[in-house]
Structure formats: C-alpha cells, structure tokens
Design a protein around this motif. Structure first.
Motif, PDB file in Angstrom:
ATOM      1  N   PRO A 112       1.645   0.861   4.114  1.00  0.00           N
ATOM      2  CA  PRO A 112       2.009   0.369   3.011  1.00  0.00           C
ATOM      3  C   PRO A 112       3.802   0.216   3.102  1.00  0.00           C
ATOM      4  N   VAL A 113       3.835  -1.068   2.888  1.00  0.00           N
ATOM      5  CA  VAL A 113       5.421  -1.660   2.886  1.00  0.00           C
ATOM      6  C   VAL A 113       5.817  -1.715   1.216  1.00  0.00           C
ATOM      7  N   TYR A 114       6.604  -1.176   0.953  1.00  0.00           N
ATOM      8  CA  TYR A 114       6.688  -2.080  -0.312  1.00  0.00           C
ATOM      9  C   TYR A 114       8.155  -2.176  -0.871  1.00  0.00           C
ATOM     10  N   SER A 115       8.892  -3.280  -1.102  1.00  0.00           N
ATOM     11  CA  SER A 115       9.899  -3.825  -0.965  1.00  0.00           C
ATOM     12  C   SER A 115      10.765  -5.118  -1.778  1.00  0.00           C
ATOM     13  N   ARG A 116      12.087  -5.532  -2.539  1.00  0.00           N
ATOM     14  CA  ARG A 116      12.297  -5.984  -3.448  1.00  0.00           C
ATOM     15  C   ARG A 116      11.860  -7.253  -2.962  1.00  0.00           C
ATOM     16  N   SER A 117      11.703  -7.826  -1.568  1.00  0.00           N
ATOM     17  CA  SER A 117      11.049  -9.304  -0.972  1.00  0.00           C
ATOM     18  C   SER A 117      11.178  -9.160   0.558  1.00  0.00           C
ATOM     19  N   ILE A 155       7.931  -3.393  15.215  1.00  0.00           N
ATOM     20  CA  ILE A 155       8.419  -2.294  16.040  1.00  0.00           C
ATOM     21  C   ILE A 155       8.128  -1.130  14.662  1.00  0.00           C
ATOM     22  N   LEU A 156       9.149  -0.723  13.909  1.00  0.00           N
ATOM     23  CA  LEU A 156       9.281   0.097  12.611  1.00  0.00           C
ATOM     24  C   LEU A 156       7.650   0.515  12.014  1.00  0.00           C
ATOM     25  N   THR A 157       7.118  -0.285  11.809  1.00  0.00           N
ATOM     26  CA  THR A 157       5.927  -0.129  10.975  1.00  0.00           C
ATOM     27  C   THR A 157       4.881   0.128  12.342  1.00  0.00           C
ATOM     28  N   GLN A 158       5.002  -0.720  13.517  1.00  0.00           N
ATOM     29  CA  GLN A 158       3.679   0.352  14.381  1.00  0.00           C
ATOM     30  C   GLN A 158       4.067   1.925  15.258  1.00  0.00           C
ATOM     31  N   PHE A 159       5.159   1.921  14.540  1.00  0.00           N
ATOM     32  CA  PHE A 159       6.080   3.068  14.737  1.00  0.00           C
ATOM     33  C   PHE A 159       5.498   4.421  13.285  1.00  0.00           C
ATOM     34  N   ALA A 160       5.393   3.725  12.513  1.00  0.00           N
ATOM     35  CA  ALA A 160       5.589   4.599  11.157  1.00  0.00           C
ATOM     36  C   ALA A 160       4.096   4.792  11.173  1.00  0.00           C
ATOM     37  N   HIS A 161       2.940   3.786  11.308  1.00  0.00           N
ATOM     38  CA  HIS A 161       1.908   3.867  10.974  1.00  0.00           C
ATOM     39  C   HIS A 161       0.826   4.516  12.671  1.00  0.00           C
ATOM     40  N   THR A 162       1.506   4.422  13.043  1.00  0.00           N
ATOM     41  CA  THR A 162       1.019   6.007  14.658  1.00  0.00           C
ATOM     42  C   THR A 162       1.105   6.959  14.509  1.00  0.00           C
ATOM     43  N   SER A 163       2.405   6.732  13.103  1.00  0.00           N
ATOM     44  CA  SER A 163       2.681   8.598  13.514  1.00  0.00           C
ATOM     45  C   SER A 163       2.210   9.100  11.510  1.00  0.00           C
ATOM     46  N   GLY A 164       1.940   7.794  11.469  1.00  0.00           N
ATOM     47  CA  GLY A 164       1.384   9.306  10.251  1.00  0.00           C
ATOM     48  C   GLY A 164       1.680   9.082   8.951  1.00  0.00           C
ATOM     49  N   LEU A 165       3.168   8.230   9.055  1.00  0.00           N
ATOM     50  CA  LEU A 165       3.797   8.265   7.383  1.00  0.00           C
ATOM     51  C   LEU A 165       3.031   7.288   6.663  1.00  0.00           C
ATOM     52  N   ALA A 166       3.418   7.397   5.164  1.00  0.00           N
ATOM     53  CA  ALA A 166       2.255   8.089   3.809  1.00  0.00           C
ATOM     54  C   ALA A 166       3.269   6.278   3.670  1.00  0.00           C
ATOM     55  N   GLY A 167       3.919   5.454   3.833  1.00  0.00           N
ATOM     56  CA  GLY A 167       4.846   4.617   3.701  1.00  0.00           C
ATOM     57  C   GLY A 167       6.290   4.282   3.933  1.00  0.00           C
ATOM     58  N   THR A 168       6.845   3.001   3.217  1.00  0.00           N
ATOM     59  CA  THR A 168       7.958   3.040   3.362  1.00  0.00           C
ATOM     60  C   THR A 168       8.014   1.519   2.233  1.00  0.00           C
ATOM     61  N   VAL A 169       9.510   2.215   1.175  1.00  0.00           N
ATOM     62  CA  VAL A 169       9.839   1.372   0.323  1.00  0.00           C
ATOM     63  C   VAL A 169      11.100   1.042   0.567  1.00  0.00           C
ATOM     64  N   ILE A 170      11.739   0.399   0.583  1.00  0.00           N
ATOM     65  CA  ILE A 170      13.495  -0.587   0.453  1.00  0.00           C
ATOM     66  C   ILE A 170      13.541  -1.596  -0.607  1.00  0.00           C
TER      67      ILE A 170
END
Length: 219
Positions: free
Chosen positions: A122-127, A91-106
């Motif tokens: 783009p999603v970057y995470s530890r796992s 859900i957050l991925t869909q919202f972020a993509h639609t909203s034009g966020l640059a990516g997510t780092v976790i």
C-alpha cells in the motif's frame, strides 16, 4: 507483538473513523492523499520522516531510514507537498514489502508505481511522477511531528488507509475514536439489516437514531 488497537482499526473504514473524529472534534483527515490502487488498505503505527531541501554543504540521504523501521509500521513522509521530485520508488517499495512494513504515506509524489501494484504494497501519496529526489531533497529528521495533507502526524500515531484516503488518529485519543467508530459502525450495520428486512430508510435511521450519530459533542 500484537497491537490490539491496530487490529481494531483494521476492521473500520476511513469514512467511519472520520465520522467518529468529527463527533469528537478531532481533525485527522490527510486531505489530498490518495491510494495508488483503490484496493489498498493499511493500518499501523507512524514512523515519521521530515524532508527538506538539499544542503549543498552537507548533503544528506533520501531513504536510509527504512533500515530502522519495524514490521507493521507505516512510513509517513512529509515532503512538504512539493510536486517536483519524489522520495519513494521501487527499491524502497521492494524493501518495505519484504520487511513487512504496513504501508507508506507521502505528502508529495511517489514513483515506480507499477511495483507497488504488482506486490500489493500500500502506497498513498499526493501524486506520482518519475523525477528523483536525489540531490534535491534530504531527510532532515525522523520520528518528529510532521504534516501530511494538513493533518499533524506524530510518531506512534495510528494511521488507517483505504480507497477513500488516509486518516490519522492521535495516540492520546485513539481509545475514544475507536470506541466511537465501533459504535457508529454497529448502528449502520443495524440500519442495513433493517432495510434488508423491508424497513424504509427513514424508519431504519429513526430507529437507530442515525442523525445523531455524527453530531459533534458539546464541549
């Protein structure tokens, strides 16, 4: 509104930026944070989120902060590196993509990886994992300094991600870092051109003073 330094950073890779920060004595590599797809790239300003264990008396939310984020920002989520629950899903991925966020780092795992791959978000995470963070963690604060892979990230810092991982450039030093990285990139491009013309690696590197490029500056 155009952010000139984000545009400059977008043209540089993480290895070059890391070399520039090494030369300047700045730690900025988010160790252990990897792209969910090696084709992902991101560049943008940090919107930071600090997570903590759920408060049994006054439990908070996991992801409503995204309503406050602006296009081009990077969601930077400090989940303490814990592996037992996620703080980002479809859900957050869909919202972020639609909203034009640059990516997510976790600093921690994400889930529903299939959607970020399908959308190219783009999603970057530890796992990655499937276990929800609901009723396990909550947002304790937003827009505060956080730790991502042992790197300090403050609101508005510049983040760049590519197939090698993520680097964070402190806002107060980004002009120095970007200028040094551009200088290193220009020298390395020149070395490649010389090699293509038939010069040896040794000769090309000597001509461009390669071995001094990443040498740390003396205080």
């Amino acid at each position: 509104m155009t952010d000139a330094n984000v545009d400059r950073a977008r043209k540089l890779d993480c290895a070059t930026l890391s070399d520039a920060m090494d030369k300047l004595g700045i730690e900025g590599v988010c160790r252990g944070i990897k792209p969910r797809d090696h084709g992902f790239r991101l560049a943008g300003r940090a919107y930071t989120v600090l997570y903590g264990p759920i408060d049994p008396i006054n439990p908070g939310t996991v992801g409503d902060y995204v309503d406050e984020m602006k296009p081009g920002e990077v969601a930077v989520l400090d989940n303490g590196g814990r592996e037992d629950c996620t703080v980002w899903g479809d859900i957050l991925t869909q919202f972020a993509h639609t909203s034009g966020l640059a990516g997510t780092v976790i600093d921690g795992p994400c889930r529903d990886v299939h959607l970020c791959l399908e959308l190219g978000y783009p999603v970057y995470s530890r796992s990655f994992s499937m276990k929800t963070g609901k009723d396990r963690v909550q947002v304790d604060a937003v827009q505060v300094p956080v730790n991502i892979g042992d790197a300090r990230v403050c609101p508005g810092d510049l983040l760049v991600g590519d197939s090698d991982g993520v680097v964070v450039i402190p806002r107060g030093r980004e002009e120095d870092v970007l200028a040094e990285a551009e200088r290193i990139q220009a020298a390395e491009d020149a070395i490649r051109a010389l090699v293509a013309e038939g010069h040896s690696i040794t000769e090309a590197r000597r001509k461009m003073n390669y071995h001094a490029l990443q040498t740390r500056e003396k205080a």
